[in-house]
Design an enzyme around this catalytic site. Structure first.
Site, short mmCIF file in Angstrom:
data_model
loop_
_atom_site.label_atom_id
_atom_site.label_comp_id
_atom_site.label_asym_id
_atom_site.label_seq_id
_atom_site.Cartn_x
_atom_site.Cartn_y
_atom_site.Cartn_z
N LYS A 55 0.86 -1.19 0.00
CA LYS A 55 0.00 0.00 0.00
C LYS A 55 0.88 1.23 0.00
CE LYS A 55 -4.53 0.88 0.48
NZ LYS A 55 -5.67 -0.03 0.25
N1 GLU Z 1 -7.35 0.07 -3.00
C1 GLU Z 1 -8.14 -1.11 -3.23
C2 GLU Z 1 -8.18 -1.98 -1.99
O1 GLU Z 1 -8.02 -1.50 -0.90
C3 GLU Z 1 -7.71 -1.86 -4.49
C4 GLU Z 1 -6.30 -2.29 -4.53
C5 GLU Z 1 -5.87 -2.84 -5.90
O2 GLU Z 1 -6.69 -2.94 -6.79
O3 GLU Z 1 -4.70 -3.15 -6.00
O4 GLU Z 1 -8.45 -3.14 -2.05
#
Ligand code: GLU
Length: 431
Positions: free
Chosen positions: A121
């Site tokens: 993240k």
């Molecule tokens: N930000 C989204 C999540 O928290 C998607 C992450 C992604 O598609 O890599 O799952």
């Protein structure tokens, strides 16, 4: 002469086990799953230490000629099962602890739906609403360049999250591609469809929330077509989920976001509300809605509550007031462990984030696969595969919860941690 026993260094401060906040919550969740991991529990320390943390300075020229500095992060929590994968959020409250927890929840989520990724993240501590479009672009590009040393189509693949969107992904893709000298569409997902993005990606998280909600309703004998729904956060996740539930006949009676809390006994006209949000940036001021106090949101009589905004919204202070039979976590980390216990005691079913909002990353996986093969699927195909993966993953988690008499959160952690730690064991320690 005996060799002294090897010693462990004290944990660095950012890994403090007494950590409060999101990372502390993740550690508590891991502690709850540990007794169910059997022999694999010997690897559990792996989950309590992110593999790699990068903190970067992001300086940009503001439009007035001055220079501003922002703090950016990219955390790769675990890469045992594949490259890092997870979104990037722009928010004034982003902290390292938060990004660490979000990266760890991505590891769990990706393993729970069995896509071949680890967890990662990123984020920048900034209120993007205070930036002009040019400033936003320069900040995004500089951040991408700074984290460029650890991301890549086979290394770590960012995606949208809170306050980031397709345009930001396009700038990230372009910056990475410029730096490495050739176009690399697979470095981010959630891109515009005209730039290697996937059909259905924008709605995927909300569609996944709806899919697991319908699946869980079957298990508890709830009729979705007559359900009353309260939604916190009416953006890409809450808005789409609200729309799909309304299409299934449910009544969306309360909606809360940064601009206000609104109520309508007869249920909102969801497409009209979505249009209002698109035009004005929030639900506040929507015609025909009753405005209620922010805190009164938790008392609204409803069958399904969908927190789809930020972390730590359902706490020990409001969990006792929630009237819903089911909580579907569209957001990441919206429920604290104390609140989890209260909801469990009150027999309120919680569909945890790590399965309920996994639809987004599932279609991100489809996007990445399509980019690699340069062969693009139609939307029907994408939605069909998404629904199948979500249903199967949810049913497997349901079964584990029943077998072990644990919550769906602990069950999802059992399934996911076993998968992660099994690959850890198979790969072994290097060197
Ligand atoms: N930000 C989204 C999540 O928290 C998607 C992450 C992604 O598609 O890599 O799952």
């Amino acid at each position: 002469m005996t060799t002294p026993a090897p010693t462990q260094h004290a944990l660095p401060s950012y890994l403090n086990p007494d950590h409060v906040g999101p990372w502390g919550i993740f550690l508590q969740q891991v502690d709850r799953v540990e007794p169910y991991l059997g022999n694999l529990a010997r690897w559990v320390e792996t989950l309590k230490r992110p593999k790699r943390i990068l903190v970067v300075d992001v300086p940009i020229h503001l439009d007035d000629g001055s220079v501003a500095h922002f703090e950016g992060y990219r955390v790769q929590h675990n890469t045992s099962r594949g490259p890092g994968k997870g979104g990037v959020r722009f928010h004034q409250d982003v902290t390292l602890s938060e990004v660490m927890a979000l990266s760890a929840w991505m590891s769990i989520k990706n393993a729970a739906v069995n896509v071949p990724y680890g967890g990662a993240k990123g984020g920048i501590r900034v209120d993007p609403k205070t930036l002009s479009r040019g400033e936003l672009e320069r900040m995004t590009r500089r951040y991408t360049s700074e984290i460029g040393i650890i991301i890549g189509p086979n290394k770590d693949i960012p995606a949208p999250d809170v306050n980031t969107n397709e345009q930001i992904m396009a700038w990230m893709m372009d910056t990475y591609s410029m730096n490495q000298g050739s176009t690399a569409t697979g470095v981010v997902t959630g891109k515009p469809v005209d730039l290697g993005g996937s059909l259905g990606r924008r709605e995927a998280t909300g569609r996944g929330v709806f899919t697991v909600g319908v699946e869980a309703a079957k298990h508890i004998g709830m009729d979705v077509s007559t359900a009353r729904i309260a939604v916190q956060g009416f953006g890409n996740v809450g808005g789409v989920a609200g729309k799909l539930f309304a299409e299934a006949g449910a009544r969306v009676v309360a909606v809360q976001d940064h601009s206000g809390t609104i109520y309508r006994e007869a249920g909102f006209d969801v497409p009209a509300l979505l249009l209002h949000v698109k035009n004005t940036g929030g639900v506040g001021g929507f015609a025909g809605a009753e405005v209620i106090a922010k805190d009164a949101f938790w008392d609204v009589p409803c069958d399904i509550l969908i927190p789809a905004a930020l972390e730590q919204q359902i706490t020990k202070d409001n969990a006792g007031r929630i009237t819903a039979r089911m909580v579907i976590e569209g957001a990441n980390g919206p429920t604290t462990p104390e609140a989890d216990d209260i909801l469990q005691e009150r027999n309120i079913l919680v569909l945890p984030d790590v399965i309920a909002n996994a639809g987004g990353v599932t279609v991100s996986y489809f996007e990445w696969v399509q980019d690699f093969s340069s062969f693009f699927w139609d939307e029907e195909e994408i939605n069909k595969r998404l629904v199948r993966i979500m249903q199967e993953a949810f049913d497997a988690v349901w079964q584990v919860a029943e077998e072990n008499k644990v919550t769906l959160r602990t069950a999802t952690f059992i399934v996911a941690c076993k998968r992660i730690l099994h690959t850890r064991e198979l790969r072994g320690l290097y060197p």
